[in-house]
Design a protein around this motif. Structure first.
Motif, PDB file in Angstrom:
ATOM      1  N   ARG A 250      48.623 -33.651  14.291  1.00  0.00           N
ATOM      2  CA  ARG A 250      49.527 -34.766  14.596  1.00  0.00           C
ATOM      3  C   ARG A 250      50.634 -34.312  15.558  1.00  0.00           C
ATOM      4  N   ALA A 251      51.123 -35.249  16.373  1.00  0.00           N
ATOM      5  CA  ALA A 251      52.269 -34.950  17.225  1.00  0.00           C
ATOM      6  C   ALA A 251      53.504 -34.808  16.330  1.00  0.00           C
ATOM      7  N   ALA A 252      54.373 -33.849  16.647  1.00  0.00           N
ATOM      8  CA  ALA A 252      55.569 -33.630  15.827  1.00  0.00           C
ATOM      9  C   ALA A 252      56.618 -32.910  16.660  1.00  0.00           C
ATOM     10  N   ALA A 253      57.833 -32.845  16.108  1.00  0.00           N
ATOM     11  CA  ALA A 253      58.925 -32.183  16.820  1.00  0.00           C
ATOM     12  C   ALA A 253      59.197 -30.788  16.255  1.00  0.00           C
ATOM     13  N   HIS A 254      58.493 -30.429  15.194  1.00  0.00           N
ATOM     14  CA  HIS A 254      58.709 -29.102  14.602  1.00  0.00           C
ATOM     15  C   HIS A 254      57.374 -28.510  14.161  1.00  0.00           C
TER      16      HIS A 254
END
Ligand code: DGJ
Length: 689
Positions: A250-254
């Motif tokens: 999944r796309a994520a920021a961390h």
């Protein structure tokens, strides 16, 4: 400008150096450097030359090698932005945090809005480095590959040892030569796996089990790892470990890696093994390991209360202290085709619930343990019928053991499992859970592993008195990630004592006695068909956390006596042995698999020498000991002397009574073992005088 950082502890030093605020390289990892070493000079000294056919400068082999530096090999990060454009950061130093034995370094690429952090800790007791990395982004990104901080590989080394394996054949050591290019392992099974134990051992040229410089790595993650051991075109070598590629779906920021453990030893692979073993010993509940009885190979799915009570009574008489009720107690589980997911007691088998069996077991003075396989579901179950959307993977997937996997990333699934398991644990005096996992995932997904860890953590907090065991068709999920939450592993479904002897020996490169389950199986082994003498079965189980798994009603009186005696020996030695180091011995005879277990204070040891098969030569070769004080004297007693066959006709000193030698003689010359049949073990107790 050069910045340097050093961690020194337990006779080891780790030095990092960064030039012009770029990501640092590990410029030294080995035996402790003397006080006052000029680290900047050290960093300068490792800068390689440049010749024809090269770039004008050699790109850094940093802790996260960067494509933006034209690094000519595997980068440490492969990521894309929201529009699927490749991200090739050029990180610059932002800040550091130094605490005793610990270091955190933070970097940022402002243009791309990306941050990179690396943490290092060098443990004062074990000498293990624990390293992990994290990436933060201002916007959601996709990460295909993120390596834990990258270590250089040794130059004076010709081969690497890694692990493959299979069901009933775990921890098989694979040697491959260092060559230009990559040796890679990418485990997409979604669990650490029988096939890919996440470890790597790098002996320097000439190093053995007991001597020489050795580096070793372990990636503490249960979801499947990727390893890259690569020799660059310029001859430098790099070691990368991370989650299986593409398992962050999944796309994520961390994003963060699991912990990479790195060991260094000047005493061969044993030195690394001791560091790993001590790390686990320090955190697992080692005190007073109870002798197990597990009913799986006695009754399988045929649970009859009276029979189980009889089996429990016999197991207790043999010395068992914990009774584990395995698969078959829930739903309508008469074989492996149904009921996973329905964690309520089967009223046909247990009309009054589990209470009567639990009370009976506890009345016999034993603890009660119970089997679960929480992440799994059969389509033939109430749960799958009620919640088909909770099943992971495509509808037409190939099943494993007729079961599917629940989506552990879904908090509703975890809540449901928590409630179901919590209810069983709250309603009964259960102090042990055998947590199984009998198939690979339909696809690798790191969120699945995070979900598992979250559920185990919640249950552990809610039931602090319950110990958990990690099982996955035997040793399919053994790693330091799961062992942060579990105190024991079921090393293998093979109760064949000879296979187990070998598996235990090689697994000891990482696992101490107290976390390694080992059971005395049935007379005719269920997975190999071999008939193995009870002495051999009992002593092999006694090498680790001992248990029984046969139907005790099959034992002859003589077999029961042998088993009771070995169990009594195990109990009287468990306190010091659960704190002992396993030292694998270099055996001159490949037919003999031998190890010592040496007490923490060096005051005593036990040596197991397993004659796995018939030797090529007619007489045993002397066995050299290790880890002793050369100047001290040790008294040795062969406690299995009376089991020797008549064909041992001579008079080696050990046969007739205790012998006393210096540590130097025992390590330099070794002990002469008596002749014995194949498939037998010698057990020698040693005491420092
Ligand atoms: C596989 C395990 O490894 C066995 O010990 C046993 O628990 C079975 N599963 C039960 O289904």
């Amino acid at each position: 400008m050069i910045r340097t950082w050093q961690l020194s502890n337990a006779g080891r030093s780790l030095v990092l150096a960064s030039r012009d605020d770029r990501l640092p390289e590990i410029v030294y990892w080995g035996a402790a450097l003397p006080e006052g070493e000029d680290l900047a000079a050290l960093a300068q000294a490792v800068v390689p030359d440049v010749t024809g056919g090269m770039l004008d400068r050699v790109p850094e082999l940093s802790i996260c090698p960067e494509e933006s530096r034209t690094f000519p090999a595997e980068p440490g990060l492969i990521a894309r932005d929201g529009a699927a454009r490749p991200l090739r950061p050029a990180f610059r130093f932002v800040r550091e945090e130094r605490r005793p034995g610990r270091l955190t370094l933070a970097f940022r690429d402002a243009a791309l809005g990306l941050g990179y952090r690396a943490h290092f800790a060098l443990d004062g007791d074990t000498g293990l480095v624990a390293a992990r990395a994290a990436v933060d982004s201002d916007r959601p990104i996709m990460v295909h590959w993120l390596a834990a901080p990258v270590f250089p590989g040794p130059q004076l080394a010709d081969e690497m040892l890694e692990f493959s394996g299979r069901w009933i054949g775990e921890f098989q050591i694979e040697a491959s030569p260092w060559r230009p290019g990559q040796r890679a392992r990418d485990n997409h099974t979604g669990r650490s796996g029988h096939e890919h134990f996440p470890g790597l051992i790098l002996p320097a040229r000439g190093a053995t089990k007991t001597r020489g410089e050795t580096w070793a790595f372990h990636y503490g993650w249960s979801g499947g790892h990727r390893m890259v051991a690569e020799e660059l075109p310029d001859g430098r070598r790099q070691i990368q470990f991370g989650h299986a590629s593409g398992s962050e779906t999944r796309a994520a920021a961390h994003f963060e890696t699991a912990t990479l453990f790195a060991a260094f030893s000047q005493a061969g692979s044993n030195g690394c093994a001791v560091a790993f073993q001590r790390h686990l010993r320090a955190r697992a509940p080692q005190a007073r390991r109870p002798v197990h009885y597990n009913c799986w190979e006695a009754v399988y799915f045929d649970h009859a209360l009276d029979e189980l009570k009889e089996i429990a009574a016999r197991a207790a008489r043999l010395g068992a202290e914990r009774f584990v009720l395995d698969d078959g107690w829930f739903g309508r589980r008469d074989d492996d085709s149904s009921s996973l997911g329905d964690w309520t007691v089967d009223p046909r088998k247990y009309p009054d619930g589990l209470g009567p069996l639990v009370d009976h077991v506890r009345g016999l003075g034993m603890e009660f343990g119970l089997w679960f396989e929480p992440e799994m579901v059969n389509r033939a179950s109430d749960l799958a019928r009620a919640r088909p959307e909770w099943l992971l993977g495509p509808e037409d997937q190939i099943e494993g053991r007729q079961q599917r996997v629940l989506d552990m990333a879904n908090p509703a699934v975890r809540d449901h499992l928590f409630r179901a398991i919590d209810a069983v644990l709250s309603d009964h005096a259960v102090s042990y859970v055998k947590w199984d996992h009998n198939r690979v995932l339909p696809h690798a997904d790191a969120a699945q592993t995070r979900g598992l860890y979250d559920l185990l953590d919640r249950l552990g907090t809610a039931h602090p008195g319950v110990e958990f065991e990690s099982c996955a068709s035997g040793g399919g999920r053994i790693d330091f990630g799961i062992l942060e939450r579990t105190g024991r592993v079921w090393l293998s479904d093979s109760n064949d004592a000879l296979e187990r002897l070998r598996i235990q020996h090689d697994a000891a490169l990482f696992l101490p006695p107290g976390v390694t389950g080992s059971h005395v199986g049935p007379r005719i082994c269920h997975t190999s068909g071999r008939v193995i003498d009870i002495r051999t079965r009992a002593w092999v189980a006694a090498q680790r956390h001992m248990g029984f798994e046969m139907d005790p009603r099959e034992l002859t009186e003589e077999e029961a006596d042998v088993l009771s005696e070995v169990t009594a020996w195990w109990k009287s030695n468990r306190d010091w042995r659960m704190g002992a180091d396993i030292l694998r011995l270099e055996s001159a005879d490949p037919a003999v698999i031998a190890e010592m277990q040496l007490a923490g204070d060096g005051s005593r040891f036990v040596l197991f020498a397993g004659q796995a098969v018939t030797s090529a030569q007619i007489l045993p070769r002397p066995l050299r000991l290790t880890g002793l004080d050369p100047a001290a004297r040790y008294c040795l007693r062969l406690i299995t002397a009376r089991d020797l066959p008549r064909l041992s006709r001579g008079a080696p000193a050990l046969k007739s009574g205790p012998v006393t030698f210096s540590g130097q003689a025992l390590m330099g010359q070794g002990v002469s073992l008596p002749w014995t049949f194949p498939e037998r073990l010698h057990v020698i107790e040693g005491e420092r005088l």
